[in-house]
Write a protein that holds these residues in place. Structure first.
Motif, short mmCIF file in Angstrom:
data_model
loop_
_atom_site.label_atom_id
_atom_site.label_comp_id
_atom_site.label_asym_id
_atom_site.label_seq_id
_atom_site.Cartn_x
_atom_site.Cartn_y
_atom_site.Cartn_z
N GLY A 189 0.68 -1.30 -0.19
CA GLY A 189 0.20 0.47 -0.04
C GLY A 189 0.92 1.07 0.00
N GLY A 190 1.81 1.12 0.69
CA GLY A 190 2.92 2.47 1.01
C GLY A 190 3.92 2.33 -0.41
N VAL A 191 3.49 1.42 -1.38
CA VAL A 191 4.52 1.40 -2.82
C VAL A 191 3.67 2.60 -3.54
CG1 VAL A 191 5.56 0.45 -4.41
CG2 VAL A 191 6.42 0.07 -1.76
N TRP A 192 1.96 1.75 -2.97
CA TRP A 192 1.05 2.52 -4.49
C TRP A 192 1.29 3.70 -4.00
CZ3 TRP A 192 -3.26 4.52 -3.85
CH2 TRP A 192 -4.13 4.73 -4.57
N ALA A 193 0.99 3.98 -2.89
CA ALA A 193 0.71 5.71 -2.50
C ALA A 193 1.58 6.62 -2.99
CB ALA A 193 0.42 5.52 -1.32
N LEU A 194 3.47 5.83 -3.12
CA LEU A 194 3.65 6.71 -3.57
C LEU A 194 3.78 7.03 -5.60
CD1 LEU A 194 7.39 5.14 -2.09
CD2 LEU A 194 5.55 7.68 -1.84
N GLN A 195 2.91 6.09 -6.10
CA GLN A 195 3.08 6.24 -7.14
C GLN A 195 1.38 6.90 -7.09
OE1 GLN A 195 3.20 2.30 -8.34
NE2 GLN A 195 5.40 2.30 -8.84
N HIS A 196 0.74 6.75 -6.89
CA HIS A 196 -1.24 7.26 -6.96
C HIS A 196 -1.11 8.73 -6.16
CE1 HIS A 196 -0.43 3.59 -8.46
NE2 HIS A 196 -1.15 3.62 -9.65
#
Length: 266
Positions: free
Chosen positions: A212-219
């Motif tokens: 989720g953290g990795v996804w949020a850094l992109q979105h």
């Protein structure tokens, strides 16, 4: 270093296998299945930080003596080395589906002192299946269906019914709202849990906290990236992880609550 069930350290695997074997002996034919969910199932388990998350499904309620023995087993195994968080569900708790979902017994390290005291004083016969349900179980069951591991017994697909999307969203939103409202108490969990919740609401993805953290850094908006990066570093145990400042956390919580509640509107 983060690991999953396939590549976890030997002491973690041994702990889970002792739990599965011990419950098999205690529950016998009443045991329908043992199911791993959470970070160890999803490949983001951090030894020394993460819990082992387990769902147990039985055919019928446990009798009093079995409850006592299960409590003693969990006191013995939880924390050696990893904390165990576990819920016991009767098959009838889920069929037909009910939300919040009833359960037969729950244990986490938050309950250690209570369980130990009751076993010592003989108060354990008062343990009864609670009348209320646990909203968190809708989320746990969904994660089990999407990413879980069957450790023993019937396949996941044959045991757990579909969880309505609305119940899953209500479950994760209750959890994320509580976390964000007290973000300075457990900032890493609150930040990464909010990130994975946003990922589900926008894209339907069931992610681990790390994912989720990795996804949020992109979105997610760039203004949130500093807090997310710091939370990921702390979660991963990165050396010299950036500090999570109280004001930055409060700003993060305010912005995420707005984003999440907009996305959760049907």
């Amino acid at each position: 270093m983060q690991v999953g069930w396939r590549n976890c350290p030997a002491n973690i695997r041994n702990q889970v296998e002792q739990l599965t074997g011990g419950l098999g002996e205690l529950l016998g034919a009443n045991l329908l299945g043992v199911y791993l969910h959470g970070s160890l199932a999803m490949g983001s388990f951090a030894p020394g930080q993460s819990d082992i998350d387990v769902l147990i499904v039985t055919r019928d309620s446990m009798d009093e003596d079995t409850r006592r023995c299960v409590g003693a087993l969990l006191l013995h195994l939880s924390g050696s080395p990893a904390p165990i968080e576990i819920s016991f569900l009767r098959q009838s708790d889920m069929l037909p589906w009910r939300y919040p979902t009833p359960f037969d017994l729950h244990y986490s390290e938050m309950w250690r002192a209570h369980v130990a005291r009751d076993l010592q004083t003989g108060a354990w016969p008062a343990w009864r299946a609670p009348q209320h349900g646990d909203p968190d179980l809708a989320a746990h069951i969904t994660v089990t269906q999407q990413r879980g591991v069957c450790l023993y017994g019937a396949p996941i697909s044959s045991v757990f019914p579909p969880v309505p999307r609305g119940d899953y969203i209500d479950s994760i939103m209750k959890d994320v709202d509580e976390g964000l409202s007290m973000i300075n108490n457990n900032p890493v969990y609150a930040v990464l849990n909010a990130c994975r919740t946003l990922a589900f609401l926008r894209e339907g993805q069931v992610l681990s906290k790390d994912e989720g953290g990795v996804w949020a850094l992109q979105h997610a908006p760039a203004a949130l990236h500093g807090v997310i990066t710091a939370a990921l570093a702390a979660y991963r145990g990165t050396h010299a992880a950036p500090q999570l400042q109280p004001q930055a956390l409060d700003d993060f919580a305010a912005m995420l609550q707005k984003l999440l509640h907009v996305e959760s509107i049907p």
